[in-house]
Design an enzyme around this catalytic site. Structure first.
Site, PDB file in Angstrom:
ATOM      1  N   GLY A  27      -0.015  -6.732   7.471  1.00 55.89           N
ATOM      2  CA  GLY A  27      -0.340  -5.611   6.888  1.00 55.89           C
ATOM      3  C   GLY A  27       0.412  -4.626   7.072  1.00 55.89           C
TER       4      GLY A  27
ATOM      5  N   SER B  57       2.527  -2.844   4.281  1.00 50.59           N
ATOM      6  CA  SER B  57       2.743  -2.283   3.160  1.00 50.59           C
ATOM      7  C   SER B  57       3.150  -0.659   3.370  1.00 50.59           C
ATOM      8  CB  SER B  57       1.556  -2.305   2.110  1.00 50.59           C
ATOM      9  OG  SER B  57       1.326  -3.630   1.761  1.00 50.59           O
TER      10      SER B  57
ATOM     11  N   GLY C 158       0.659  -0.501   9.790  1.00 53.30           N
ATOM     12  CA  GLY C 158       1.597  -1.476  10.176  1.00 53.30           C
ATOM     13  C   GLY C 158       3.212  -1.363   9.754  1.00 53.30           C
TER      14      GLY C 158
ATOM     15  N   LEU D  83      -4.591 -13.261   4.500  1.00 53.79           N
ATOM     16  CA  LEU D  83      -5.574 -13.349   5.491  1.00 53.79           C
ATOM     17  C   LEU D  83      -7.033 -13.735   4.932  1.00 53.79           C
ATOM     18  CD1 LEU D  83      -4.595 -10.830   8.040  1.00 53.79           C
ATOM     19  CD2 LEU D  83      -4.749 -13.202   8.427  1.00 53.79           C
TER      20      LEU D  83
ATOM     21  N   ASN E 262      -3.037  -5.873  12.060  1.00 50.70           N
ATOM     22  CA  ASN E 262      -3.369  -4.746  11.715  1.00 50.70           C
ATOM     23  C   ASN E 262      -3.914  -4.785  10.274  1.00 50.70           C
ATOM     24  OD1 ASN E 262      -2.346  -1.660  10.985  1.00 50.70           O
ATOM     25  ND2 ASN E 262      -1.550  -2.710   9.417  1.00 50.70           N
TER      26      ASN E 262
ATOM     27  N   THR F  82     -10.944 -10.863   6.440  1.00 54.89           N
ATOM     28  CA  THR F  82      -9.446 -10.276   6.649  1.00 54.89           C
ATOM     29  C   THR F  82      -9.392  -9.784   7.777  1.00 54.89           C
ATOM     30  OG1 THR F  82      -9.378  -9.927   4.136  1.00 54.89           O
ATOM     31  CG2 THR F  82      -7.787  -8.748   5.660  1.00 54.89           C
TER      32      THR F  82
ATOM     33  N   TYR G  42     -26.069  -6.338   2.710  1.00 55.55           N
ATOM     34  CA  TYR G  42     -24.549  -5.895   2.830  1.00 55.55           C
ATOM     35  C   TYR G  42     -24.703  -4.442   2.098  1.00 55.55           C
ATOM     36  CZ  TYR G  42     -19.622  -5.277   2.032  1.00 55.55           C
ATOM     37  OH  TYR G  42     -18.275  -5.187   2.003  1.00 55.55           O
TER      38      TYR G  42
END
Length: 322
Positions: free
Chosen positions: A32, A34, A39, A86, A112, A133, A188
């Site tokens: 991660g 970006s 990260g 991921l 991350n 993820t 959820y």
């Protein structure tokens, strides 16, 4: 050599400068990475001193942009890009095979990456996206590249695996272990999914440290409240506003202490390299220091950690061995 005491306002750059002797010569993989994210900042500051920094992402275009930007800032950086999604177990296996073909060992792996904080969504494997993820994908990746991590170990150095969690895990009830492999849309909620995915990472650090019998030191951490690319995504914004994290205008709610990205990224560098943590594998950090007293009881429970590990091995069809 005495090291400084890091604080809530210490930056990743300051930590890296203080720990330069620990970072020098090391090979690091960060998920991660970006732009405008934690990260990325960790990769940028570590690239100034590390032997190799492997940056990952599922979007090749964004990954290339991160690489070019870091190299512009740090011309001496030895970077390698790795395409990694991921949320897909097959994609994780493909990326792991690529890592295992590298000639270098891995001294540090930093988990991350995170999914968007959004409505209930299943991955290609039928798993809930946030849990996949933050926990399941990283679990499988760590298992598959464990030989590379273990190869970095010496008589004087223990490799590390770092999980970037969140203090927000404390806001939710205990994790529903049954729902890890069998997501339930009816129970959820956006934030419950986030709380449990982040709590799972704390449990991962505890259990990985325990099961590796001193061969890998794992740590988890909260970077604090930071306005990054992930909570600025349109799919997340409505829920972030509804949850009071952002104002109705979509700006960081001033009732929280918001860190800059350099400040938020600091705790990850501490967890990855501070030698003072060697004696306490599995601990959790906040504001660049150990903060085990800030972990929710369910996320610090050894029995829950062991059960989650076993359940996850069943989901991915892979058993760890050290």
């Amino acid at each position: 050599m005495s090291l400084p005491t890091f604080t809530i306002s210490t930056t990743a750059e300051e930590v890296a400068t203080a720990l330069v002797e620990q970072i020098r010569g090391k090979n690091v993989l960060i998920t991660g990475t970006s732009m405008n994210g934690l990260g990325f900042e960790d990769a940028r500051v570590l690239a100034k001193h590390a032997n190799l920094v492997i940056i990952t992402g599922y979007n090749a275009e964004r990954l290339k942009l991160s690489e070019e930007t870091i190299k512009k800032d740090v011309p001496s950086a030895n970077l390698r890009t790795l395409t990694l999604d991921l949320s897909s177990l097959d994609a994780v296996r493909k990326a792991a095979a690529e890592v295992n073909a590298y000639p270098e060992p891995l001294h540090v792996v930093i988990h991350n990456a995170a999914a968007s904080i959004s409505k209930f969504k299943l991955t290609v494997d039928g798993l809930e996206s946030q849990m996949a993820t933050s926990h399941i994908g990283p679990f499988l990746l760590t298992k598959l590249i464990a030989p590379k991590i273990l190869a970095a170990g010496t008589a004087s150095y223990t490799p590390r695996v770092v999980f970037v969690s969140s203090s927000a895990h404390r806001m939710g009830p205990a994790i529903d272990l049954d729902a890890v492999g069998k997501p339930n849309a009816s129970t959820y909620t956006t934030f419950l999914g986030y709380f449990h995915a982040k709590g799972a990472q704390i449990l991962d650090a505890i259990e990985l440290s325990k099961r590796s019998h001193g061969k890998i030191n794992a740590y988890s951490l909260s970077p604090g409240a930071v306005s990054t690319n992930i909570n600025q995504k349109e799919e997340s914004k409505a829920d972030m506003i509804a949850g009071g994290i952002l104002t109705p205008e979509g700006l960081p709610n001033p009732k929280f202490h918001w860190k800059t990205i350099p400040e938020g990224a600091a705790t990850t560098v501490v967890a990855a390299f501070d030698p003072r943590l060697d004696a306490t594998p599995g601990v959790y950090l906040e504001d660049a220091v150990v903060a085990n007293d800030q972990v929710a009881p369910w996320a610090a429970d050894p029995e829950t950690a062991s059960k989650l590990w076993t359940i996850t091995e069943g989901i991915v069809g892979e058993s760890f061995s050290f």
